[in-house]
Write an enzyme that holds these catalytic residues in place. Structure first.
Site, PDB file in Angstrom:
ATOM      1  N   ASP A  18      -7.813  -3.619  -7.204  1.00 28.23           N
ATOM      2  CA  ASP A  18      -6.250  -2.945  -6.756  1.00 28.23           C
ATOM      3  C   ASP A  18      -6.878  -1.667  -6.203  1.00 28.23           C
ATOM      4  OD1 ASP A  18      -3.635  -2.189  -6.467  1.00 28.23           O
ATOM      5  OD2 ASP A  18      -3.601  -1.443  -8.124  1.00 28.23           O
ATOM      6  N   GLU A  78      -6.435  -6.974  -3.744  1.00 26.26           N
ATOM      7  CA  GLU A  78      -5.086  -6.888  -3.248  1.00 26.26           C
ATOM      8  C   GLU A  78      -4.982  -6.146  -1.917  1.00 26.26           C
ATOM      9  OE1 GLU A  78      -1.555  -6.273  -5.952  1.00 26.26           O
ATOM     10  OE2 GLU A  78      -1.438  -4.485  -4.881  1.00 26.26           O
ATOM     11  N   ASP A 151      -3.049   0.736 -12.928  1.00 30.19           N
ATOM     12  CA  ASP A 151      -3.916   0.019 -11.942  1.00 30.19           C
ATOM     13  C   ASP A 151      -4.753  -0.889 -12.351  1.00 30.19           C
ATOM     14  OD1 ASP A 151      -3.118   2.251  -9.484  1.00 30.19           O
ATOM     15  OD2 ASP A 151      -2.793   3.105 -11.335  1.00 30.19           O
TER      16      ASP A 151
END
Length: 192
Positions: A18, A78, A151
């Site tokens: 991420d 992502e 996260d």
């Protein structure tokens, strides 16, 4: 001849990332056949570094270190989402690019997923909150206690999304690409 021997399910490791410029999440899952389990997840703290260039250097070093330690078979990231602040988008894109470069430098295939696709894959709701995603992962991966910073769980969600899609890019319609995107999203195209 006797019964055919059953082959052990192939193991593979997926690293989910991420991207972030202050906090970057990472998560690793182990795949054994159709089963998956948690290996490790956490965050890379970057706020303490003064310049964006130094943050990018640290991202490369830390992601390379994680790759060298766990030797993942694939990396899933992502994709940055469209926001109002162009400078933030640019910095986030650079962070993602550096993480991609770390994987590519080790010749590990990378796949990118939209935030909506990740949430949809894990919770069934493309608009789920970070907390909803984390709670679902707690159940799916048997996580005892969720961390303060989500996260890391976001990164696990990316890895799990990649497993669920088996590395295939999902597209709506018959074809993927800019032409298909433009046809499906005429309201998002601005005239020059």
């Amino acid at each position: 001849m006797g019964k055919e021997e059953k082959k052990a399910p192939k193991e593979k490791i997926i690293l989910g990332i991420d991207p972030g410029t202050n906090i970057m999440g990472y998560g690793l899952i182990l795949i054994e056949g159709k089963k998956y389990s948690l290996l490790q997840f956490g965050v890379i703290h970057l706020k303490k570094y003064n310049t964006h260039e130094l943050k990018l250097k640290k991202i490369f070093e830390r992601v390379t270190g994680i790759i060298d330690e766990f030797n993942p078979d694939s990396v899933a990231l992502e994709a940055p989402f469209y926001g109002e602040n162009i400078q933030s988008m640019l910095k986030l894109g650079r962070a993602q690019g550096v993480a991609m470069a770390a994987a590519l430098a080790r010749e590990i295939p990378i796949t990118e997923y939209s935030p909506k696709k990740v949430k949809q894959s894990v919770t069934g709701n493309g608009n789920a909150s970070k907390e909803q995603v984390a709670e679902m992962l707690k159940t799916l991966l048997n996580i005892k206690e969720l961390p303060k910073l989500l996260d890391g769980t976001d990164a696990l969600a990316v890895a799990l999304c990649h497993h669920f899609h088996d590395g295939r890019i999902q597209s709506r319609g018959r074809t993927a690409g800019w032409k298909s995107f433009l046809e499906e999203n005429p309201d998002r195209v601005k005239g020059l």
